[in-house]
Design an enzyme around this catalytic site. Sequence first.
Site, PDB file in Angstrom:
ATOM      1  N   GLU A 126       0.737  -1.182   0.025  1.00 37.24           N
ATOM      2  CA  GLU A 126      -0.172  -0.080   0.041  1.00 37.24           C
ATOM      3  C   GLU A 126       0.784   1.335   0.015  1.00 37.24           C
ATOM      4  OE1 GLU A 126      -3.488  -0.112   2.538  1.00 37.24           O
ATOM      5  OE2 GLU A 126      -2.991  -2.182   2.921  1.00 37.24           O
ATOM      6  N   HIS A 162      -8.817   9.271   3.576  1.00 38.89           N
ATOM      7  CA  HIS A 162      -8.187   8.281   2.736  1.00 38.89           C
ATOM      8  C   HIS A 162      -8.496   8.761   1.042  1.00 38.89           C
ATOM      9  CE1 HIS A 162      -7.875   4.361   0.668  1.00 38.89           C
ATOM     10  NE2 HIS A 162      -7.565   3.794   1.592  1.00 38.89           N
ATOM     11  N   ARG A 167      -0.713   8.752   2.007  1.00 38.39           N
ATOM     12  CA  ARG A 167      -1.905   8.929   1.585  1.00 38.39           C
ATOM     13  C   ARG A 167      -2.229  10.672   1.801  1.00 38.39           C
ATOM     14  NH1 ARG A 167      -5.050   4.808   5.387  1.00 38.39           N
ATOM     15  NH2 ARG A 167      -4.554   3.143   3.900  1.00 38.39           N
ATOM     16  N   ARG A 202      -0.550   8.484   9.444  1.00 41.17           N
ATOM     17  CA  ARG A 202      -0.493   7.407   9.458  1.00 41.17           C
ATOM     18  C   ARG A 202      -0.126   6.376   8.320  1.00 41.17           C
ATOM     19  NH1 ARG A 202      -4.060   2.611   9.168  1.00 41.17           N
ATOM     20  NH2 ARG A 202      -5.527   4.130   8.143  1.00 41.17           N
TER      21      ARG A 202
HETATM   22  P1  FAD Z   1     -13.042   0.158  16.391  1.00 40.35           P
HETATM   23  O1  FAD Z   1     -13.011  -1.288  15.712  1.00 40.35           O
HETATM   24  O2  FAD Z   1     -13.746   1.217  15.620  1.00 40.35           O
HETATM   25  O3  FAD Z   1     -14.373  -0.253  17.559  1.00 40.35           O
HETATM   26  C1  FAD Z   1     -14.672   0.663  18.496  1.00 40.35           C
HETATM   27  C2  FAD Z   1     -15.713   0.236  19.361  1.00 40.35           C
HETATM   28  O4  FAD Z   1     -16.106   1.121  20.365  1.00 40.35           O
HETATM   29  C3  FAD Z   1     -16.964  -0.124  18.626  1.00 40.35           C
HETATM   30  O5  FAD Z   1     -17.678  -1.481  19.191  1.00 40.35           O
HETATM   31  C4  FAD Z   1     -17.979   0.716  19.168  1.00 40.35           C
HETATM   32  O6  FAD Z   1     -19.416   0.400  19.281  1.00 40.35           O
HETATM   33  C5  FAD Z   1     -17.335   1.111  20.594  1.00 40.35           C
HETATM   34  N1  FAD Z   1     -17.893   2.430  20.971  1.00 40.35           N
HETATM   35  C6  FAD Z   1     -17.460   3.401  20.686  1.00 40.35           C
HETATM   36  N2  FAD Z   1     -18.094   4.316  21.485  1.00 40.35           N
HETATM   37  C7  FAD Z   1     -18.704   3.901  22.560  1.00 40.35           C
HETATM   38  C8  FAD Z   1     -19.521   4.180  23.639  1.00 40.35           C
HETATM   39  N3  FAD Z   1     -19.667   5.475  23.702  1.00 40.35           N
HETATM   40  N4  FAD Z   1     -19.978   3.150  24.289  1.00 40.35           N
HETATM   41  C9  FAD Z   1     -20.061   1.975  23.991  1.00 40.35           C
HETATM   42  N5  FAD Z   1     -19.055   1.458  23.043  1.00 40.35           N
HETATM   43  C10 FAD Z   1     -18.452   2.291  22.172  1.00 40.35           C
HETATM   44  N6  FAD Z   1      -6.669  -0.127   9.474  1.00 40.35           N
HETATM   45  C11 FAD Z   1      -5.753  -0.973   8.908  1.00 40.35           C
HETATM   46  O7  FAD Z   1      -4.736  -1.161   9.704  1.00 40.35           O
HETATM   47  N7  FAD Z   1      -5.808  -1.693   7.960  1.00 40.35           N
HETATM   48  C12 FAD Z   1      -6.896  -1.462   7.145  1.00 40.35           C
HETATM   49  O8  FAD Z   1      -6.929  -2.167   5.988  1.00 40.35           O
HETATM   50  C13 FAD Z   1      -7.804  -0.668   7.217  1.00 40.35           C
HETATM   51  N8  FAD Z   1      -8.690  -0.479   6.628  1.00 40.35           N
HETATM   52  C14 FAD Z   1      -9.836   0.306   7.095  1.00 40.35           C
HETATM   53  C15 FAD Z   1     -10.916   0.436   6.094  1.00 40.35           C
HETATM   54  C16 FAD Z   1     -12.158   1.180   6.453  1.00 40.35           C
HETATM   55  C17 FAD Z   1     -13.516   1.284   5.459  1.00 40.35           C
HETATM   56  C18 FAD Z   1     -12.146   1.837   7.822  1.00 40.35           C
HETATM   57  C19 FAD Z   1     -13.331   2.652   8.067  1.00 40.35           C
HETATM   58  C20 FAD Z   1     -10.804   1.919   8.601  1.00 40.35           C
HETATM   59  C21 FAD Z   1      -9.767   1.060   8.268  1.00 40.35           C
HETATM   60  N9  FAD Z   1      -8.657   0.794   8.885  1.00 40.35           N
HETATM   61  C22 FAD Z   1      -7.769   0.063   8.568  1.00 40.35           C
HETATM   62  C23 FAD Z   1      -8.736   1.723  10.248  1.00 40.35           C
HETATM   63  C24 FAD Z   1      -9.001   0.638  11.255  1.00 40.35           C
HETATM   64  O9  FAD Z   1      -9.826  -0.299  10.856  1.00 40.35           O
HETATM   65  C25 FAD Z   1      -9.318   0.989  12.698  1.00 40.35           C
HETATM   66  O10 FAD Z   1      -8.399   2.089  12.778  1.00 40.35           O
HETATM   67  C26 FAD Z   1      -9.407   0.084  13.681  1.00 40.35           C
HETATM   68  O11 FAD Z   1     -10.067  -1.030  13.372  1.00 40.35           O
HETATM   69  C27 FAD Z   1      -9.667   0.610  14.974  1.00 40.35           C
HETATM   70  O12 FAD Z   1      -9.862  -0.434  15.817  1.00 40.35           O
HETATM   71  P2  FAD Z   1     -10.479  -0.182  17.332  1.00 40.35           P
HETATM   72  O13 FAD Z   1     -10.734  -1.343  18.035  1.00 40.35           O
HETATM   73  O14 FAD Z   1      -9.641   1.023  17.925  1.00 40.35           O
HETATM   74  O15 FAD Z   1     -11.732   0.607  17.037  1.00 40.35           O
HETATM   75  C1  SIN Z   2      -7.176   0.580   2.675  1.00 40.61           C
HETATM   76  O1  SIN Z   2      -7.526  -0.470   2.661  1.00 40.61           O
HETATM   77  O2  SIN Z   2      -6.710   1.135   1.899  1.00 40.61           O
HETATM   78  C2  SIN Z   2      -7.124   1.060   4.127  1.00 40.61           C
HETATM   79  C3  SIN Z   2      -5.983   0.712   4.938  1.00 40.61           C
HETATM   80  C4  SIN Z   2      -5.776   1.562   5.862  1.00 40.61           C
HETATM   81  O3  SIN Z   2      -6.550   2.605   6.443  1.00 40.61           O
HETATM   82  O4  SIN Z   2      -4.625   1.267   6.683  1.00 40.61           O
END
Ligand code: FAD
Ligand code: SIN
Length: 528
Positions: free
Chosen positions: A113, A241, A288, A384
């Site tokens: 990427e 993105h 990015r 990032r």
């Molecule tokens: P999340 O997975 O967002 O989980 C947050 C949790 O907190 C959820 O369960 C939510 O319901 C809960 N929550 C929030 N507020 C509250 C509240 N007030 N009370 C109770 N629960 C709450 N990153 C990569 O490294 N590689 C990738 O390929 C990639 N692709 C991506 C593609 C997309 C479309 C997106 C949107 C993001 C992508 N990212 C990627 C970024 C990555 O997915 C996220 O940064 C990462 O998954 C965050 O994980 P997390 O556990 O911190 O939060």
């Molecule tokens: C993507 O698949 O392009 C998202 C990857 C990322 O947000 O790290």
Amino acid sequence: MEDRFDFLVIGSGLAGLSFALKVADSGKVAVITKGSLNDTNTSYAQGGIAAVTYEPDNFEKHIRDTLIAGDGLCDPRIVEMVVREAPLQIEQLIKWGTHFDKESDGKYNLAKEGGHSEYRILHHKDNTGYEIQQALAHAVKVHPNIRIFEYFFAIDIITQHHLGKLVKRYFPGIECYGAYALDLKTGQIHTFLSRVTMIATGGVGNIYHTTTNPLIATGDGIAMVYRAKGIVDNMEFVQFHPTSLYNPGERPSFLITEALRGHGAVLKNHKGEDFMLRYDKRGSLAPRDIVARAIDNEMKASGEEFVFLDCRHLDGNDLINSFPNIYSKCKSLGIDITKDLIPVVPAAHFLCGGIQVNEHGCTSIQRLYAAGETAYTGLHGANRLASNSLLEAIVFADRAAKHALNSIKSYNIQENIPQWNDTGTTHPEEMVLITQNYKEVQQIFSYYVGIVRSNLRLKRAMDRLEIIFNETEELYAKSKLSQKLCELRNMINTGYLIIKMAQQRKESRGLHYTTDYPYKNPSNANYE
Ligand code: FAD
Ligand code: SIN
């Protein structure tokens, strides 16, 4: 209602669930989440997770790529630590049941990427996050010590403030005793008391109108910690993105993974030019911040609302096999990615800042940890590197779990915590006032705090936000709580921090570009 646990985990994405699994053999764990268990940004991740697997890749290259993308503001010590711990955490994900794609010889199929100098992204087709989420969700559901509370919305963490004591920002003795949460099915407010709390509430994409993030991403954890007088930092760095699918009206915007560009897809403007080469010699695979800004510039110059991603020169069957999700989504809109150009536009995607933590995931508040997108660890700096976010989530959840297991013996459940008091409050008469303010916040951020900023735009954003802040605080003080009202308040608090830190940064660096200070100030960098 009151419940007592050794560990309280707020959030059910990769950070929250992996922390829960790592501490669960040592005590009772509550995982509260505001949607269903799988309603997370994690479930949406496409491209994959970065880790050094085979030569010619090595730790030094992954470290260097991360530092270059971070544009001088990463913490080099944290970068090295995360990169070196990555392979062990990948093994852990596999043990929990995640499958990463392999070649016929049994070796992992690695993707590339933007900003990566080697093929190093482990992935599961183009839906890696969903694969990880499913594996972890299964593991937590079968663990006898983990209780899952779906549709519970954490409102505020509990500190000495709730015992009637004055708590000041930066005061090192603030302690977290758990959280108040709204049971979204009954409307009751529940007191969760815990010896240790982990905030893993993810990002804040919904502060923008166009975002790849699902509706849950409203900055709740950051706002809760800020209100509790904890330290939050690096908030000016919001990552857009470059390539979300241009499909007006669709929320969240569907992501077209950067791995597709790693596979050979090329960005083109409406004249058919490979315009990225005019901006950066790495072309469509530059980091990015550079690509998103270049697209923004092309769109402004041409007046068009999108640019294109061109895959037509790639092997069609290979494309369909490697990116089945994207193929079928585009097909459903009449776009055959093997034959047609894909219209794409930048969308708010990731927050590099958040709740400040140290290398063990400890926040400035005692007994409170943070991990995942809600945390500011120092890994990403000003921008990032792709696929370093899932990695950061699992490495910091692991470190926080180890630290919490060592320190929990010195913490008891705090007694005499009052129940939430909402006497005298009533249901808001007009929900539309809340939803309208929610939309206005999104407009403010999209217009004034986007890819290109200026003093005037930021001031305008702050002035507008202040009006909505005052209206919302007034409503909050007299209303029975609802999810939308709390989210609006959290978006305003988090948005305030984004604007304020953007105003304080008097230079352009990484994801923060302002026309008033278009150059970097070298004295702000942590490294060359
Ligand atoms: P999340 O997975 O967002 O989980 C947050 C949790 O907190 C959820 O369960 C939510 O319901 C809960 N929550 C929030 N507020 C509250 C509240 N007030 N009370 C109770 N629960 C709450 N990153 C990569 O490294 N590689 C990738 O390929 C990639 N692709 C991506 C593609 C997309 C479309 C997106 C949107 C993001 C992508 N990212 C990627 C970024 C990555 O997915 C996220 O940064 C990462 O998954 C965050 O994980 P997390 O556990 O911190 O939060
Ligand atoms: C993507 O698949 O392009 C998202 C990857 C990322 O947000 O790290």
